[in-house]
Design a protein around this motif. Structure first.
Motif, PDB file in Angstrom:
ATOM      1  N   GLN A  47       0.844  -1.205   0.000  1.00 17.37           N
ATOM      2  CA  GLN A  47       0.000   0.000   0.000  1.00 17.37           C
ATOM      3  C   GLN A  47       0.879   1.254   0.000  1.00 17.37           C
ATOM      4  O   GLN A  47       0.627   2.201  -0.752  1.00 17.37           O
ATOM      5  CB  GLN A  47      -0.915  -0.011   1.221  1.00 17.37           C
ATOM      6  N   SER A  51       1.337   4.429  -2.907  1.00 12.45           N
ATOM      7  CA  SER A  51       0.746   5.690  -2.446  1.00 12.45           C
ATOM      8  C   SER A  51       1.493   6.872  -3.055  1.00 12.45           C
ATOM      9  O   SER A  51       2.703   6.814  -3.279  1.00 12.45           O
ATOM     10  CB  SER A  51       0.833   5.761  -0.914  1.00 12.45           C
ATOM     11  N   ASP A  52       0.761   7.950  -3.287  1.00 18.14           N
ATOM     12  CA  ASP A  52       1.412   9.166  -3.783  1.00 18.14           C
ATOM     13  C   ASP A  52       1.761  10.135  -2.662  1.00 18.14           C
ATOM     14  O   ASP A  52       2.358  11.184  -2.906  1.00 18.14           O
ATOM     15  CB  ASP A  52       0.539   9.855  -4.835  1.00 18.14           C
ATOM     16  N   LYS A  54       2.631   8.767   0.812  1.00 16.99           N
ATOM     17  CA  LYS A  54       3.206   8.027   1.931  1.00 16.99           C
ATOM     18  C   LYS A  54       4.504   7.383   1.457  1.00 16.99           C
ATOM     19  O   LYS A  54       4.540   6.800   0.372  1.00 16.99           O
ATOM     20  CB  LYS A  54       2.240   6.962   2.445  1.00 16.99           C
ATOM     21  N   ARG A  72       3.940   9.976   6.450  1.00 14.93           N
ATOM     22  CA  ARG A  72       2.537   9.664   6.183  1.00 14.93           C
ATOM     23  C   ARG A  72       1.781  10.936   5.858  1.00 14.93           C
ATOM     24  O   ARG A  72       1.467  11.723   6.746  1.00 14.93           O
ATOM     25  CB  ARG A  72       1.917   8.947   7.387  1.00 14.93           C
ATOM     26  N   ASP A  75      -4.846  12.246   3.082  1.00 13.39           N
ATOM     27  CA  ASP A  75      -5.684  12.234   1.891  1.00 13.39           C
ATOM     28  C   ASP A  75      -6.749  13.319   1.923  1.00 13.39           C
ATOM     29  O   ASP A  75      -7.262  13.715   0.881  1.00 13.39           O
ATOM     30  CB  ASP A  75      -6.352  10.864   1.729  1.00 13.39           C
TER      31      ASP A  75
END
Length: 165
Positions: A47, A51-52, A54, A72, A75
């Motif tokens: 995941q 992610s873009d 994280k 992190r 969103d």
């Protein structure tokens, strides 16, 4: 060597987190609270890889995972300009510049993502963490009194820090 974490690092990551929790009272979880198994960690790292906002970096020494930093991002649109950092380094590698190198790289990656703020917290009393974070330009912005219960039953504040990018 610093590099992005990969799903194939799952087993080493779980070992790092458990051993680091045994080595330091300043991590969020106790060793017995490491509930994720290898398939769960693989899924989590997959995941992160897709992610873009994280990123997890690994510090490898002779093929062994000795440290990790995670960035992190959020969103939600209202807080997308901020991200949280978390750092862990094996005790045998403290005071060798590994934490600083990982955080410096995380800051550069955060800038490339267009973030405006990086935030983190540490358990009050962790002078090494405080010094490291301040050396990189993080400033204390608040405290949460008695946020952490130590093994001996004493309470410690969470010290919240922020770096403006």
């Amino acid at each position: 060597m610093l590099r992005k974490m990969e799903p194939s690092d799952a087993e080493q990551m779980l070992i790092l987190l458990k051993e680091a929790a045994l080595e330091s009272p300043y991590l969020l979880r106790y060793p017995q609270e490491r509930g994720m198994d290898i398939p769960g960690e693989i899924a989590y790292l997959e995941q992160i890889c897709h992610s873009d906002n994280k990123i997890m970096l690994a510090c490898m020494v002779e093929g062994r995972l000795v440290g990790n930093v995670s960035l992190r991002g959020n969103d939600l649109l209202k807080i997308r300009h901020r991200a949280e950092l978390a750092l862990v380094v094996r005790k045998a590698y403290w005071r060798q510049g590994i934490g600083k190198a990982m955080l410096t790289e995380a800051v550069a990656l955060a800038r490339n993502l267009g973030l405006q703020y990086l935030e983190l917290d540490y358990i009050d009393g962790n002078a090494r963490a405080k010094g490291l974070y301040e050396s990189l330009g993080f400033q204390e912005i608040s405290r949460i009194p008695q946020a952490y219960c130590q093994p001996d039953g004493t309470m410690a504040d969470a010290v919240m820090m922020r770096k403006c990018l």
